[in-house]
Design an enzyme around this catalytic site. Structure first.
Site, mmCIF file in Angstrom:
data_model
loop_
_atom_site.group_PDB
_atom_site.id
_atom_site.type_symbol
_atom_site.label_atom_id
_atom_site.label_comp_id
_atom_site.label_asym_id
_atom_site.label_seq_id
_atom_site.Cartn_x
_atom_site.Cartn_y
_atom_site.Cartn_z
ATOM 1 C CE LYS A 151 -4.160 1.969 2.641
ATOM 2 N NZ LYS A 151 -4.690 1.455 3.653
ATOM 3 C CB SER B 89 -8.063 4.205 2.446
ATOM 4 O OG SER B 89 -7.205 2.823 3.801
ATOM 5 C CB SER C 122 -8.401 0.683 5.435
ATOM 6 O OG SER C 122 -9.460 2.329 6.114
#
Length: 486
Positions: free
Chosen positions: A79, A154, A178
Site C-alpha cells: 500500500k 482505503s 480499511s
C-alpha cells in the site's frame, strides 16, 4: 492455471523442487499486471527493474543449502502509505506525488529479511481517508468482480491486486476498517491485527491511535504466514507491544469444538442488508456443525462508533498532516509570495476534498471551547466501546458478524454523500476503537455475484483463535476457490 492459484506453502515447495524459479514468480506477476491492471488500476508505481534483479539473486541462492523461509522469493504489493526506500510513496496524494523516501518502514525491512520481492506500490484513498478508493488523486481502482463497482477502501488497491491475481498477497493499513472492508468487497482474506502487534514505523500516519498494518491474502493460511513475518516489537515504534508472537500456522487445526461465539444484535440490526445478514446466519450454521456454539450478545455503545471514530481520527489527522506544508518535502505551490501564502496555497492545491474535510473537522474538535464537548466526549465514548468488548470476551472466545452492511456499491454512487460513505464502516470501526484484532473472510455472494464478508473479532493479541475459526470455516466451505472472471 496461474502460479498464484497455489498457496504459499505450495509455491515454496515448487521453488525447492526447482519446478519454478523466483524469476518465474516475478514474471507471472508483471505479466498479469500487464494483462489486467489497465482495467483494475490497482498499482500506482512498479519496481520492475529492482524486482527482476533481486529475483536473479534469489535464484542463485536457491542452489545453496542456506535455510529459506516461506516468503523466500514471493512477490508482494505494498500500500502506498508504507514508506519504501527509493521507491515513490505518495499516499495517493498530489502533495506527495514525487516523494522518494530515504528509509524503509519496519514491515518492509522484515519482508526484505524474509527475501520477499516488492512488485510495486498500490493505490488507495488519499492518506487512507475513504471507503472506496475513489479519493485517490491519481486513479480510481475497480473491483475485479465487477469493474463498475468499488473495491472498498482505503486499501482498495491492495485488495484488488490480490483478487485480480496480480500478486499472491499484499499489505494494507486499517484505521477504521480499511483492510477488512475491501477484503469483504473483493472476496479476499484481510486481517487487522491487535493495535501494537505490528510496527507502525514508516506508515504515514492518519490516526495514530487507530492505524495498523496488516495482510491481505487469498487464504487464511497465507494470511497467518504473512502476519508471522511482519509482527513483533520494534524499538522505533513506542506503541508496538512487547508481546510474544506465537506460531500462527500452528493454530490452523480445524478444531473449534466447544468454541463460544458471541453475535452482537447491533451487527444484524438496522442498516445491515438482508444478504449480509443471511450470509452470517448461514455461516453460523457451518460453525455449529463444526462443534461451536453461539448466542446473541450486545455491544450497546457501538451505535456511537461512527461519530466517535470520525471525531478522534480527524483530530489526529489534523495534527499528523500539519507536517505537509511545502517546506521540507513534497509538493510546493508556485503561487506563494510569502511564507503564509506558501502554507495556504500548498495545502489548498495539494490536498483533496476529503482530506481537507477531515482536517477541518479535526481542527474544530480540538479547538478551544469545543475540545471538551467533542474530542473529550469522543474519548469517553471510546472507553465505553472498549469496555463493551471486554465484557463480551469474559464469556465468549470470538465475536462474529458481517464485515460490511452490503456488498460493493457502484463507482460514483456514494462519493458525493460523505455521511452515507462514513456509515459504510459502521461494523468495522468499533474494532479499531477497542484496539482488538479482526479478520474478514469470504462467506457468500450477493444476487449480483459480488462477495460478502464474515468478520471474526478476537481478544487482544489473540489472532491465533481468530485464525483457527477462520481456517475451520474456510476448509468447510468452497468460497476460497471462487475467483473473479475478468
Amino acid at each position: 492455471m496461474s502460479l498464484f492459484d497455489h498457496s504459499l506453502t505450495e509455491l515454496h515447495d515448487l521453488l525447492h523442487k526447482k519446478e519454478v524459479s523466483v524469476t518465474d514468480l516475478v514474471n507471472e506477476s508483471y505479466k498479469r499486471i500487464e494483462e489486467v491492471d489497465g482495467k483494475v488500476q490497482a498499482f500506482l508505481t512498479l519496481d520492475e527493474e529492482n524486482a527482476r534483479a533481486k529475483a536473479k539473486k534469489l535464484d542463485d541462492k536457491l542452489t545453496t543449502d542456506e535455510e529459506k523461509g516461506l516468503l523466500f522469493g514471493m512477490p508482494i504489493g505494498i500500500k502506498d502509505n508504507i514508506v519504501t526506500k527509493g521507491l515513490r510513496t505518495t499516499c495517493s496524494s498530489k502533495i506527495l506525488e514525487n516523494f522518494d523516501p530515504i528509509y524503509d518502514a519496519t514491515v518492509i525491512h522484515k519482508l526484505q529479511q524474509a527475501d520477499s520481492i516488492t512488485i510495486g506500490k498500490l493505490n488507495m484513498d488519499e492518506f487512507a481517508m475513504g471507503s472506496s478508493t475513489e479519493n485517490s488523486a491519481f486513479q480510481k481502482t475497480k473491483n475485479p468482480w465487477n469493474l463498475e463497482t468499488v473495491p472498498g477502501g482505503s486499501s482498495g488497491g491492495s485488495a484488488a491486486s490480490v483478487a485480480a491475481g496480480e500478486v499472491p498477497f499484499s499489505l494494507g493499513s486499517d484505521t477504521g476498517g480499511s483492510i477488512r472492508q475491501p477484503a469483504a468487497f473483493t472476496g479476499t482474506v484481510g486481517l487487522k491485527p491487535t493495535y501494537g502487534r505490528v510496527s507502525r514505523f514508516g506508515l504515514v500516519a492518519f490516526g495514530s491511535s487507530l492505524d495498523q498494518i496488516g495482510p491481505i491474502t487469498r487464504t487464511v493460511e497465507d494470511n497467518a504466514y504473512l502476519l508471522q513475518a511482519i509482527a513483533g516489537v520494534d524499538p522505533n515504534d513506542s506503541t508496538s507491544a512487547n508481546v510474544e508472537v506465537p506460531n500462527y500456522a500452528a493454530a490452523l487445526t480445524g478444531n473449534i469444538k466447544g468454541l463460544k461465539i458471541g453475535v452482537p444484535k447491533e451487527y444484524l440490526g438496522e442498516g445491515v442488508g438482508e444478504e449480509a445478514r443471511a450470509s452470517v446466519m448461514a455461516s453460523l450454521k457451518v460453525l455449529e456443525s463444526l462443534g461451536a456454539t453461539w448466542e446473541e450478545v450486545s455491544l450497546p455503545h457501538s451505535k456511537y462508533g461512527v461519530a466517535t471514530y470520525y471525531l478522534l481520527s480527524s483530530s489526529e489527522a489534523s495534527a499528523n498532516l500539519a507536517r505537509f506544508d511545502g517546506v521540507r518535502y513534497g509538493y510546493r505551490s508556485a503561487k506563494a509570495e510569502n511564507l503564509l501564502d506558501l502554507y495556504k496555497n500548498t495545502r489548498a492545491e495539494g490536498f483533496g476534498d476529503e482530506v481537507k474535510r477531515r482536517i477541518m473537522l479535526g481542527t474544530f474538535a480540538l479547538s478551544s471551547g469545543f475540545y471538551d464537548a467533542y474530542y473529550k466526549k469522543a474519548q469517553q465514548a471510546r472507553t465505553l466501546i472498549k469496555k463493551d468488548f471486554e465484557d463480551v470476551f469474559e464469556k465468549y472466545d470470538v465475536i462474529i458478524g458481517p464485515t460490511t452492511p452490503t456488498p460493493a456499491f457502484k463507482i460514483g454512487e456514494k462519493i458525493d454523500d460523505p455521511l452515507t460513505m462514513y456509515a459504510n464502516d459502521i461494523l468495522t470501526i468499533p474494532v479499531n476503537l477497542a484496539g482488538v484484532p479482526g479478520i474478514s473472510i469470504p462467506c457468500g455472494f450477493s444476487a449480483e455475484g459480488l462477495p460478502l464478508g464474515l468478520q471474526i473479532i478476537g481478544k487482544h493479541f489473540d489472532e491465533s483463535t481468530i485464525y483457527r475459526v477462520a481456517h475451520a470455516f474456510e476448509q468447510a466451505t468452497d468460497f476460497k476457490i471462487k475467483k473473479p472472471q475478468m
